[in-house]
Design a protein around this motif. Structure first.
Motif, short mmCIF file in Angstrom:
data_model
loop_
_atom_site.label_atom_id
_atom_site.label_comp_id
_atom_site.label_asym_id
_atom_site.label_seq_id
_atom_site.Cartn_x
_atom_site.Cartn_y
_atom_site.Cartn_z
N ASP A 150 -5.01 -6.62 -7.15
CA ASP A 150 -5.79 -5.48 -6.64
C ASP A 150 -4.99 -4.72 -5.58
O ASP A 150 -4.95 -3.48 -5.58
CB ASP A 150 -7.11 -5.96 -6.04
N LEU A 151 -4.36 -5.47 -4.67
CA LEU A 151 -3.55 -4.82 -3.64
C LEU A 151 -2.35 -4.13 -4.27
O LEU A 151 -2.00 -3.00 -3.88
CB LEU A 151 -3.08 -5.86 -2.62
N TYR A 152 -1.72 -4.78 -5.22
CA TYR A 152 -0.55 -4.19 -5.88
C TYR A 152 -0.92 -2.85 -6.52
O TYR A 152 -0.19 -1.87 -6.40
CB TYR A 152 -0.02 -5.15 -6.95
N ARG A 196 1.57 -5.51 4.09
CA ARG A 196 0.24 -5.68 3.48
C ARG A 196 0.23 -6.85 2.50
O ARG A 196 -0.74 -7.62 2.44
CB ARG A 196 -0.19 -4.38 2.81
N VAL A 197 1.30 -6.99 1.74
CA VAL A 197 1.40 -8.11 0.81
C VAL A 197 1.45 -9.43 1.58
O VAL A 197 0.78 -10.40 1.23
CB VAL A 197 2.63 -7.97 -0.10
N GLU A 216 0.31 -10.05 4.57
CA GLU A 216 -1.00 -10.31 5.16
C GLU A 216 -1.93 -10.94 4.13
O GLU A 216 -2.69 -11.86 4.44
CB GLU A 216 -1.61 -9.01 5.69
N LEU A 217 -1.85 -10.44 2.89
CA LEU A 217 -2.70 -11.00 1.84
C LEU A 217 -2.29 -12.44 1.53
O LEU A 217 -3.15 -13.32 1.39
CB LEU A 217 -2.61 -10.15 0.57
N ASP A 256 -3.34 -0.86 -5.63
CA ASP A 256 -3.59 0.12 -4.56
C ASP A 256 -2.28 0.72 -4.05
O ASP A 256 -2.16 1.94 -3.87
CB ASP A 256 -4.32 -0.54 -3.39
N ILE A 257 -1.29 -0.13 -3.81
CA ILE A 257 0.01 0.34 -3.32
C ILE A 257 0.70 1.20 -4.37
O ILE A 257 1.27 2.25 -4.07
CB ILE A 257 0.90 -0.86 -2.91
N ALA A 295 -6.80 -10.92 -6.01
CA ALA A 295 -6.63 -10.14 -4.78
C ALA A 295 -5.23 -9.55 -4.71
O ALA A 295 -5.04 -8.40 -4.28
CB ALA A 295 -6.91 -11.01 -3.56
N PHE A 296 -4.24 -10.32 -5.15
CA PHE A 296 -2.86 -9.84 -5.14
C PHE A 296 -2.70 -8.63 -6.06
O PHE A 296 -2.12 -7.61 -5.67
CB PHE A 296 -1.92 -10.97 -5.59
N GLY A 303 4.16 -1.64 2.59
CA GLY A 303 3.68 -2.46 1.49
C GLY A 303 4.00 -3.93 1.69
O GLY A 303 3.17 -4.80 1.40
#
Length: 204
Positions: free
Chosen positions: A68-70, A98-99, A101-102, A72-73, A65-66, A95
């Protein structure tokens, strides 16, 4: 997976998480995990080959998940840098928030990664993230140069040290046991503090 085996698996996962959080990977006991799951030690091996695999099953979803978010950003920043129709302006995209929150959405898993992973292949997780951040940032700088943006020449050693400190800062709320509300406020402060500094240092 049969229902009985699925129920046993769930109990093992819960017991393993509790054990690793309390004792860390190195001092975690398979005997205690089995006892807390209500099974014999041998029963663990019907679900996991070893302690490594058990720890991995707990942290890998959070790591995925980390990343995937990275990605996206990262894509958002590079899309802006490549958009020649739009005037370039380096700015924060929340960013850090959002990190954070994850991280707090997978709180126990990140506590395992950051605080309890010594002795596993994950103990260098922060270092690997810092290396990735360096690589991505240098590619981003090259993209800006292609667009005609002037970027200051940076010392790679200094950049490595600064990036390592920056990544480390994201996990301080775990070390200091901040609740989610305080951690998210801290993430906003991180952006207010670091983004102008990066912009000034890079000259963009």
């Amino acid at each position: 997976m049969p229902r009985d085996k699925a129920e046993s698996h769930k109990k093992i996962i819960e017991a393993a998480k509790k054990e690793f959080l309390e004792y860390g990977y190195n001092d975690a006991s398979l005997r205690r995990i089995a006892a807390n799951a209500g099974i014999q030690v041998g029963g663990l091996y019907k679900h996991f080959s070893n302690k490594d695999e058990m720890f991995e099953s707990l942290v890998e979803p959070a790591i995925s998940a980390f990343y995937d978010l990275y990605k996206d950003i990262e894509k958002e920043y590079f899309d802006d840098a490549k958009d020649t129709e739009k005037e370039f302006e380096y700015e924060s995209k929340s960013g850090a928030v959002r990190v954070m929150e994850l991280i707090y959405g997978h709180l126990d898993e990140f506590k395992l990664l950051i605080l309890k992973s010594q002795g596993t292949r994950y103990e260098d997780f922060k270092h690997e993230i810092a290396k990735l951040e360096e690589e991505v940032t240098f590619r981003y700088i090259e993209e800006l140069k292609k667009r005609g943006c002037k970027v200051n020449k940076v010392d790679k050693t200094e950049f490595h040290l600064l990036t390592t400190s920056y990544i480390e800062s994201f996990f301080q709320p775990l070390i200091h046991n901040l609740d989610r509300k305080k951690a998210l406020h801290y993430a906003e402060t991180l952006e207010e503090f670091y983004q102008p500094a990066w912009k000034n240092w890079l000259g963009i």
